[in-house]
Design a protein around this motif. Structure first.
Motif, mmCIF file in Angstrom:
data_model
loop_
_atom_site.group_PDB
_atom_site.id
_atom_site.type_symbol
_atom_site.label_atom_id
_atom_site.label_comp_id
_atom_site.label_asym_id
_atom_site.label_seq_id
_atom_site.Cartn_x
_atom_site.Cartn_y
_atom_site.Cartn_z
ATOM 1 N N GLU A 124 44.563 29.907 40.788
ATOM 2 C CA GLU A 124 45.434 31.248 40.272
ATOM 3 C C GLU A 124 46.112 31.845 41.463
ATOM 4 O O GLU A 124 47.452 32.495 40.827
ATOM 5 N N ARG A 184 44.157 37.917 38.702
ATOM 6 C CA ARG A 184 45.718 38.032 38.008
ATOM 7 C C ARG A 184 45.922 39.505 38.549
ATOM 8 O O ARG A 184 47.190 39.667 38.667
ATOM 9 N N LYS A 193 34.437 32.840 33.846
ATOM 10 C CA LYS A 193 36.006 32.328 33.856
ATOM 11 C C LYS A 193 36.834 33.725 33.332
ATOM 12 O O LYS A 193 37.825 33.754 34.170
ATOM 13 N N GLU A 194 36.348 34.313 32.488
ATOM 14 C CA GLU A 194 37.399 35.290 31.879
ATOM 15 C C GLU A 194 37.529 36.556 32.835
ATOM 16 O O GLU A 194 38.607 37.055 33.300
ATOM 17 N N TYR A 200 39.279 27.169 40.898
ATOM 18 C CA TYR A 200 40.120 28.025 40.030
ATOM 19 C C TYR A 200 40.768 29.446 40.759
ATOM 20 O O TYR A 200 41.958 29.709 40.587
ATOM 21 N N CYS A 201 40.134 29.854 41.879
ATOM 22 C CA CYS A 201 40.579 30.652 42.836
ATOM 23 C C CYS A 201 42.057 30.214 43.394
ATOM 24 O O CYS A 201 43.098 30.932 43.264
ATOM 25 N N GLN A 213 39.334 35.445 35.959
ATOM 26 C CA GLN A 213 40.684 35.401 35.695
ATOM 27 C C GLN A 213 41.445 36.795 35.828
ATOM 28 O O GLN A 213 42.482 36.932 36.106
ATOM 29 N N TYR A 214 40.658 37.851 35.101
ATOM 30 C CA TYR A 214 41.191 39.069 34.974
ATOM 31 C C TYR A 214 41.386 39.838 36.290
ATOM 32 O O TYR A 214 42.511 40.290 36.842
#
Length: 265
Positions: free
Chosen positions: A114, A47, A39-40, A110-111, A43-44
């Motif tokens: 984001e 973004r 996840k981390e 999640y994609c 996310q990085y």
């Protein structure tokens, strides 16, 4: 402008000699399939991809056009993949698919969450290869060796494309999971159609969506030929990493020469 292409792949692929390093050089995203760990990292990267960048010539902040490719099944279709799909179906008390594997919703949701601010559409592609008998898998028949060294590529590759507006895709965990599973059952029906007719169903109808004042119409069936200019064209994708290797080699030799000169003095 189609922009850049980034692919989300399982982490083990990046350890394949040369090919894995080439993918890393192009900025592909590798996941371990353990959400607590992924996840981390995801996310990085997302973004960073969705952020604005200053153009080298114009100096203006803008978004870079790009495609993000993800395989919600998490792996390719194989005996192991089918067995995993069956176990997942039994665990969740849902019917398994016949020709595809059940998707996992976490990464894709999640994609979308984001990137939703800057993304209008999600494109779905169903792929079928001619020449794969029922119960067998394309990865076992159309290998790199058979395709590039034995001259036995698929006679044809069939693709069925459709798109979904991100604003219409549910964002709740259960709602999205149900929505995604419904899409995969539709894909499974398409693959069953392919088994019977050796082609994917064509969309010739009129949509309830409009482009301006005109209703959108299905594209029907489009046939085209895609051939490399030469048998080694696929190696061009490795050109950047090969160039980087040459640069590193020159730098290493330069430092060795400097050390030898200093040693002589």
């Amino acid at each position: 402008m189609h922009g850049h292409l980034y692919i989300i792949l399982k982490e083990s692929i990046k350890y394949i000699p040369i090919i894995g390093q080439g993918m890393m050089f192009y900025g592909f995203i590798f996941l371990s399939r353990k959400w607590e760990k992924d996840k981390e990292r995801l996310q990085y990267r997302l973004r960073k991809l969705s952020g604005t960048h200053k153009g080298p010539l114009s100096g203006k902040e803008s978004l870079d056009p790009m495609w993000l490719l993800i395989f919600p099944e998490g792996t390719n279709l194989s005996d192991n993949g089918r067995a995993g799909s069956k176990r997942w179906a039994e665990k969740n008390d849902i019917p398994d698919l016949r020709h595809a594997m059940l998707p996992r919703s976490t990464g894709l949701l999640y994609c979308i969450s984001e990137l939703q601010k800057n993304t209008d559409w999600v494109y779905d592609c169903t792929v079928a290869y001619e020449g794969v008998p029922p119960g067998e898998y394309g990865q076992d028949i159309f290998t790199l060796r058979s395709t590039y060294f034995e001259g036995r590529p698929p006679k044809s590759v069939h693709m069925h494309w459709r798109r979904f507006a991100t604003k219409d895709i549910p964002t709740g965990d259960k709602e999205f999971g149900d929505w995604l599973l419904k899409r995969w059952r539709e894909k499974d029906d398409m693959l069953e159609y392919f088994q019977q007719h050796n082609c994917l169903p064509a969309d010739d109808g009129i949509s309830d969506q409009f482009e301006g004042t005109r209703p959108l119409k299905g594209a029907g069936r489009i046939e085209t030929y895609v051939r490399p200019n030469n048998p080694l064209e696929f190696l061009f994708v490795l050109a950047p990493i090969a160039a980087a290797g040459l640069v590193v080699n020159v730098i290493v030799k330069f430092w060795i020469m400097i050390l030898r000169i200093l040693r002589i003095k």
